[in-house]
Design a protein around this motif. Sequence first.
Motif, PDB file in Angstrom:
ATOM      1  N   ALA A   1      -3.209  -2.241  -2.168  1.00  0.00           N
ATOM      2  CA  ALA A   1      -4.402  -2.224  -1.281  1.00  0.00           C
ATOM      3  C   ALA A   1      -5.711  -1.971  -2.026  1.00  0.00           C
ATOM      4  CB  ALA A   1      -4.063  -0.533  -0.706  1.00  0.00           C
TER       5      ALA A   1
ATOM      6  N   ASP B   1      -8.617   1.400   2.504  1.00  0.00           N
ATOM      7  CA  ASP B   1      -7.677   1.878   3.827  1.00  0.00           C
ATOM      8  C   ASP B   1      -7.044   0.695   4.618  1.00  0.00           C
ATOM      9  OD1 ASP B   1      -8.674   4.306   2.915  1.00  0.00           O
ATOM     10  OD2 ASP B   1      -9.756   4.730   4.722  1.00  0.00           O
ATOM     11  N   ALA B   2      -7.804  -0.212   4.686  1.00  0.00           N
ATOM     12  CA  ALA B   2      -7.236  -1.224   5.695  1.00  0.00           C
ATOM     13  C   ALA B   2      -6.319  -1.941   5.363  1.00  0.00           C
ATOM     14  CB  ALA B   2      -8.522  -2.177   6.239  1.00  0.00           C
TER      15      ALA B   2
ATOM     16  N   HIS C   1      -3.455  -0.764   4.066  1.00  0.00           N
ATOM     17  CA  HIS C   1      -2.368   0.059   4.097  1.00  0.00           C
ATOM     18  C   HIS C   1      -1.591   0.046   5.422  1.00  0.00           C
ATOM     19  CE1 HIS C   1      -2.377   2.658   0.471  1.00  0.00           C
ATOM     20  NE2 HIS C   1      -3.708   2.465   0.583  1.00  0.00           N
ATOM     21  N   LEU C   2      -0.294   0.264   5.593  1.00  0.00           N
ATOM     22  CA  LEU C   2       0.441   0.143   6.817  1.00  0.00           C
ATOM     23  C   LEU C   2      -0.094   1.381   7.706  1.00  0.00           C
ATOM     24  CD1 LEU C   2       4.086  -0.234   5.079  1.00  0.00           C
ATOM     25  CD2 LEU C   2       2.363  -2.042   6.092  1.00  0.00           C
ATOM     26  N   ARG C   3       0.023   0.951   9.002  1.00  0.00           N
ATOM     27  CA  ARG C   3       0.013   2.208  10.024  1.00  0.00           C
ATOM     28  C   ARG C   3       1.584   2.738   9.871  1.00  0.00           C
ATOM     29  NH1 ARG C   3      -0.067   1.469  16.505  1.00  0.00           N
ATOM     30  NH2 ARG C   3      -0.633   3.690  17.056  1.00  0.00           N
TER      31      ARG C   3
ATOM     32  N   SER D   1      -0.795   7.675  11.211  1.00  0.00           N
ATOM     33  CA  SER D   1      -1.578   7.414  10.064  1.00  0.00           C
ATOM     34  C   SER D   1      -1.913   5.848  10.387  1.00  0.00           C
ATOM     35  CB  SER D   1      -1.054   7.673   8.894  1.00  0.00           C
ATOM     36  OG  SER D   1      -2.051   7.292   7.959  1.00  0.00           O
TER      37      SER D   1
ATOM     38  N   PRO E   1      -4.767   3.086   9.454  1.00  0.00           N
ATOM     39  CA  PRO E   1      -6.110   2.827   8.769  1.00  0.00           C
ATOM     40  C   PRO E   1      -6.542   1.795   9.298  1.00  0.00           C
ATOM     41  CG  PRO E   1      -3.946   1.663   7.389  1.00  0.00           C
ATOM     42  CD  PRO E   1      -3.539   2.660   8.640  1.00  0.00           C
TER      43      PRO E   1
END
Lengths: 215, 215
Positions: free
Chosen positions: A19, A22-23, A25-27, B32, B34
């Motif tokens: 990564a 933030d964007a 990363h996995l939900r 969570s 992102p």
Amino acid sequence: MGPAATLDFLVRLHAATPAQGDADHLRVITDSDPRVPGRNAALSGDGPSPGPPLAAMARGLVTAGAELLAMPCNAAHGWANEIVAATPVPFVSMIDAAVAAVLASGARTVGVLAADATLRSGLYRNALTAHGIAVIDVASADFMPVLARIKGGDTGPAVRAAMAALAAGLVAQGADAVLAACTEVPLVLSPADVAVPLIDATGALVDAVLAAALA
Amino acid sequence: MGPAATLDFLVRLHAATPAQGDADHLRVITDSDPRVPGRNAALSGDGPSPGPPLAAMARGLVTAGAELLAMPCNAAHGWANEIVAATPVPFVSMIDAAVAAVLASGARTVGVLAADATLRSGLYRNALTAHGIAVIDVASADFMPVLARIKGGDTGPAVRAAMAALAAGLVAQGADAVLAACTEVPLVLSPADVAVPLIDATGALVDAVLAAALA
């Protein structure tokens, strides 16, 4: 099911995710419920089955948006079939991931650090012996008191030494690798604490989830 | 919304829970994500509102079993009314918790380390000035580049020094306490790094959630 072990899995999943921000990363939707019925008691006939609550949690996660399921608790995989049957989304098995990591290691005799329910269910023994790998289980009478201390929040030097001694005992019996087959084990045991390769089911699940989610 | 900040909140919630074993811990269901639309861009009119996705996440969590909602992201509290309206369960406000911690500290002039969206929404300024507390905001042009480095995964010494310098700048302007009003701040700033008391919105939310959940 162990909340500290669940956090260990989540922190390692985050750290292992490639990564730049933030964007990338996995939900991740998590249901950490420490009151799922005990796996050891259920297997002894001393408590209710965790299967129906685990199936309900799986359905709740999928309703909330999960497209892939994983469960960072080895012993609870004894009820994995109820989770698989509960929703249409894929379930990434920690047992399959850890067995694949053992096979990749080239180990011929594996010492298994696991809770009583995991040992008695044969989850790892059956899979590993089917691949011609010899299995040496830790003695439950030795392991369960150490596990209870970790679940009580004690991850200090005495508990770390006790877990390292259990691993050393498996090595003394001939293990050429040790499998951390309980998610509380890596909270107190590092590769540097073991004279042979330490294969970690939590880490194997992290890798398998990332491989599936980023495929 | 920042996944590392969410994990920081979860780890601290776990550590602060009085527990003798797994069963004493709270059930925690976490979403969570992102990819919730950026709060800073939304407030600038440069992106979609995060309100509807946050409301949908709240509904998903309640469907999965949540009886109390909390959100470890200060800036997203600009859309808290949409979360409150989305479900019938209580929402524990991070802003209210942090303001209460500032009031309890006795500080008269508070320096605020926060993202642009949090500052421009006036979430903290309005609440604190209503209590007669003077507010000194960090300059967004100084703060946002440091935040971007943390969100990129950099929590190393240079970033820690940069955040400490921003805190020191607020103290130099007269702050007798510093409020970490962005959940990425405590990832790189400790009380020992600041010459005046450091009040931490994440820690305040941990305390407020435990007080509400264990009441």
